[in-house]
Design a protein around this motif. Structure first.
Motif, mmCIF file in Angstrom:
data_model
loop_
_atom_site.group_PDB
_atom_site.id
_atom_site.type_symbol
_atom_site.label_atom_id
_atom_site.label_comp_id
_atom_site.label_asym_id
_atom_site.label_seq_id
_atom_site.Cartn_x
_atom_site.Cartn_y
_atom_site.Cartn_z
ATOM 1 N N PHE A 83 33.547 31.752 40.318
ATOM 2 C CA PHE A 83 33.317 32.724 39.252
ATOM 3 C C PHE A 83 31.946 32.561 38.587
ATOM 4 O O PHE A 83 31.188 33.525 38.461
ATOM 5 C CB PHE A 83 34.445 32.625 38.214
ATOM 6 C CG PHE A 83 34.370 33.643 37.127
ATOM 7 C CD1 PHE A 83 34.703 34.965 37.356
ATOM 8 C CD2 PHE A 83 33.979 33.279 35.847
ATOM 9 C CE1 PHE A 83 34.653 35.912 36.339
ATOM 10 C CE2 PHE A 83 33.921 34.216 34.820
ATOM 11 C CZ PHE A 83 34.265 35.533 35.074
ATOM 12 N N ALA A 84 31.616 31.357 38.152
ATOM 13 C CA ALA A 84 30.347 31.136 37.439
ATOM 14 C C ALA A 84 29.144 31.400 38.343
ATOM 15 O O ALA A 84 28.188 32.073 37.935
ATOM 16 C CB ALA A 84 30.293 29.717 36.873
ATOM 17 N N ALA A 85 29.179 30.897 39.561
ATOM 18 C CA ALA A 85 28.061 31.113 40.492
ATOM 19 C C ALA A 85 27.915 32.588 40.835
ATOM 20 O O ALA A 85 26.797 33.113 40.902
ATOM 21 C CB ALA A 85 28.264 30.279 41.754
ATOM 22 N N PHE A 86 29.032 33.259 41.036
ATOM 23 C CA PHE A 86 29.002 34.702 41.290
ATOM 24 C C PHE A 86 28.338 35.422 40.119
ATOM 25 O O PHE A 86 27.459 36.260 40.303
ATOM 26 C CB PHE A 86 30.418 35.244 41.519
ATOM 27 C CG PHE A 86 30.487 36.738 41.444
ATOM 28 C CD1 PHE A 86 30.134 37.512 42.533
ATOM 29 C CD2 PHE A 86 30.862 37.373 40.266
ATOM 30 C CE1 PHE A 86 30.151 38.900 42.457
ATOM 31 C CE2 PHE A 86 30.893 38.758 40.185
ATOM 32 C CZ PHE A 86 30.535 39.515 41.289
ATOM 33 N N ASN A 87 28.765 35.104 38.896
ATOM 34 C CA ASN A 87 28.231 35.778 37.714
ATOM 35 C C ASN A 87 26.729 35.586 37.554
ATOM 36 O O ASN A 87 26.032 36.498 37.107
ATOM 37 C CB ASN A 87 28.945 35.300 36.445
ATOM 38 C CG ASN A 87 30.174 36.122 36.155
ATOM 39 O OD1 ASN A 87 30.257 37.284 36.498
ATOM 40 N ND2 ASN A 87 31.146 35.488 35.508
ATOM 41 N N ARG A 108 42.602 36.934 49.236
ATOM 42 C CA ARG A 108 42.237 36.492 50.581
ATOM 43 C C ARG A 108 41.477 37.644 51.231
ATOM 44 O O ARG A 108 41.999 38.756 51.337
ATOM 45 C CB ARG A 108 43.501 36.169 51.370
ATOM 46 C CG ARG A 108 43.215 35.593 52.710
ATOM 47 C CD ARG A 108 44.486 35.109 53.342
ATOM 48 N NE ARG A 108 44.216 34.715 54.706
ATOM 49 C CZ ARG A 108 45.129 34.516 55.596
ATOM 50 N NH1 ARG A 108 46.405 34.660 55.278
ATOM 51 N NH2 ARG A 108 44.804 34.169 56.815
ATOM 52 N N LEU A 109 40.247 37.382 51.662
ATOM 53 C CA LEU A 109 39.375 38.456 52.131
ATOM 54 C C LEU A 109 39.206 38.437 53.648
ATOM 55 O O LEU A 109 39.304 37.393 54.292
ATOM 56 C CB LEU A 109 38.010 38.338 51.448
ATOM 57 C CG LEU A 109 38.061 38.452 49.921
ATOM 58 C CD1 LEU A 109 36.705 38.159 49.319
ATOM 59 C CD2 LEU A 109 38.564 39.815 49.496
ATOM 60 N N ALA A 110 38.911 39.604 54.180
ATOM 61 C CA ALA A 110 38.707 39.765 55.628
ATOM 62 C C ALA A 110 37.570 38.872 56.115
ATOM 63 O O ALA A 110 36.578 38.655 55.406
ATOM 64 C CB ALA A 110 38.394 41.226 55.952
ATOM 65 N N PHE A 111 37.711 38.370 57.318
ATOM 66 C CA PHE A 111 36.678 37.600 58.024
ATOM 67 C C PHE A 111 36.295 36.296 57.331
ATOM 68 O O PHE A 111 35.251 35.723 57.626
ATOM 69 C CB PHE A 111 35.429 38.448 58.285
ATOM 70 C CG PHE A 111 35.713 39.759 58.933
ATOM 71 C CD1 PHE A 111 36.165 39.816 60.244
ATOM 72 C CD2 PHE A 111 35.559 40.942 58.232
ATOM 73 C CE1 PHE A 111 36.444 41.037 60.847
ATOM 74 C CE2 PHE A 111 35.834 42.168 58.823
ATOM 75 C CZ PHE A 111 36.277 42.212 60.133
ATOM 76 N N GLY A 112 37.100 35.845 56.363
ATOM 77 C CA GLY A 112 36.820 34.580 55.698
ATOM 78 C C GLY A 112 35.651 34.605 54.737
ATOM 79 O O GLY A 112 35.139 33.553 54.375
ATOM 80 N N VAL A 113 35.221 35.794 54.312
ATOM 81 C CA VAL A 113 34.107 35.875 53.362
ATOM 82 C C VAL A 113 34.591 35.512 51.962
ATOM 83 O O VAL A 113 35.788 35.473 51.683
ATOM 84 C CB VAL A 113 33.435 37.275 53.367
ATOM 85 C CG1 VAL A 113 32.865 37.590 54.739
ATOM 86 C CG2 VAL A 113 34.384 38.351 52.889
ATOM 87 N N GLY A 114 33.636 35.273 51.068
ATOM 88 C CA GLY A 114 33.974 34.841 49.724
ATOM 89 C C GLY A 114 33.980 35.922 48.669
ATOM 90 O O GLY A 114 34.480 35.712 47.569
ATOM 91 N N VAL A 115 33.414 37.113 48.994
ATOM 92 C CA VAL A 115 33.317 38.160 47.982
ATOM 93 C C VAL A 115 33.354 39.545 48.633
ATOM 94 O O VAL A 115 32.851 39.747 49.739
ATOM 95 C CB VAL A 115 32.022 37.998 47.132
ATOM 96 C CG1 VAL A 115 30.767 38.141 47.983
ATOM 97 C CG2 VAL A 115 32.000 38.951 45.947
ATOM 98 N N GLU A 116 33.968 40.476 47.925
ATOM 99 C CA GLU A 116 33.925 41.898 48.270
ATOM 100 C C GLU A 116 33.705 42.655 46.968
ATOM 101 O O GLU A 116 34.282 42.300 45.938
ATOM 102 C CB GLU A 116 35.226 42.363 48.921
ATOM 103 C CG GLU A 116 35.217 43.826 49.293
ATOM 104 C CD GLU A 116 36.410 44.268 50.139
ATOM 105 O OE1 GLU A 116 36.614 45.497 50.243
ATOM 106 O OE2 GLU A 116 37.111 43.405 50.696
ATOM 107 N N ILE A 117 32.846 43.665 47.019
ATOM 108 C CA ILE A 117 32.511 44.436 45.818
ATOM 109 C C ILE A 117 32.577 45.923 46.134
ATOM 110 O O ILE A 117 32.089 46.378 47.163
ATOM 111 C CB ILE A 117 31.104 44.084 45.289
ATOM 112 C CG1 ILE A 117 30.999 42.582 44.988
ATOM 113 C CG2 ILE A 117 30.775 44.908 44.045
ATOM 114 C CD1 ILE A 117 29.597 42.114 44.620
ATOM 115 N N GLU A 118 33.161 46.660 45.190
ATOM 116 C CA GLU A 118 33.270 48.125 45.281
ATOM 117 C C GLU A 118 32.701 48.700 43.987
ATOM 118 O O GLU A 118 32.937 48.129 42.916
ATOM 119 C CB GLU A 118 34.754 48.460 45.430
ATOM 120 C CG GLU A 118 35.160 49.875 45.182
ATOM 121 C CD GLU A 118 36.675 49.984 45.181
ATOM 122 O OE1 GLU A 118 37.287 49.859 46.258
ATOM 123 O OE2 GLU A 118 37.248 50.187 44.102
#
Length: 128
Positions: A83-87, A108-118
């Motif tokens: 959360f902090a690093a993302f922010n 839990r995200l597709a392909f093992g990635v750490g973030v998805e944004i819309e």
């Protein structure tokens, strides 16, 4: 302003639109990070966040908009420990005091990635 939606197909014949222009808004589908070779990016959360936000900025630019017009953001993180690093990265893409409203959840995200944004952005071309 047109009341007829415009649909922008996803690449590869996927059964969704990458973006829709409707009702004065641009709505982008969730985007995950890809590296330069178009493979899912599984580097640090900072690298992944930069990759997604740059992709979103490029998509918006191609539709005649920008991150300045974003009013709503949905974020999925694979681990809330990020959360902090993302922010830290996220805040660098928006003007201080003009942050879009945002929802953020762990998933839990597709392909093992750490973030998805819309995102949803104002369609400034609608008033031209």
């Amino acid at each position: 302003m047109t009341s007829v939606p415009t649909f922008y197909p996803a690449p590869g014949g996927m059964p969704f639109s990458s973006a829709v222009r409707a009702g004065g808004f641009l709505m982008l589908s969730g985007q995950i990070p890809f590296d330069d070779a178009k493979r899912p990016h599984t580097g640090s959360i900072e690298e992944q966040t930069h990759a997604v936000l740059k992709s979103i900025a490029n998509t918006l630019q191609g539709l005649g908009s920008s991150l300045d017009e974003v009013v709503k953001v949905n974020v999925w993180l694979s681990d809330l420990a990020h959360f902090a690093a993302f922010n830290e990265v996220y805040r660098s893409y928006f003007k201080e005091g003009r942050y879009p409203v945002r929802s953020l959840v762990q998933a839990r995200l597709a392909f093992g990635v750490g973030v998805e944004i819309e995102v949803q952005a104002l369609d400034t071309t609608a008033s031209r």
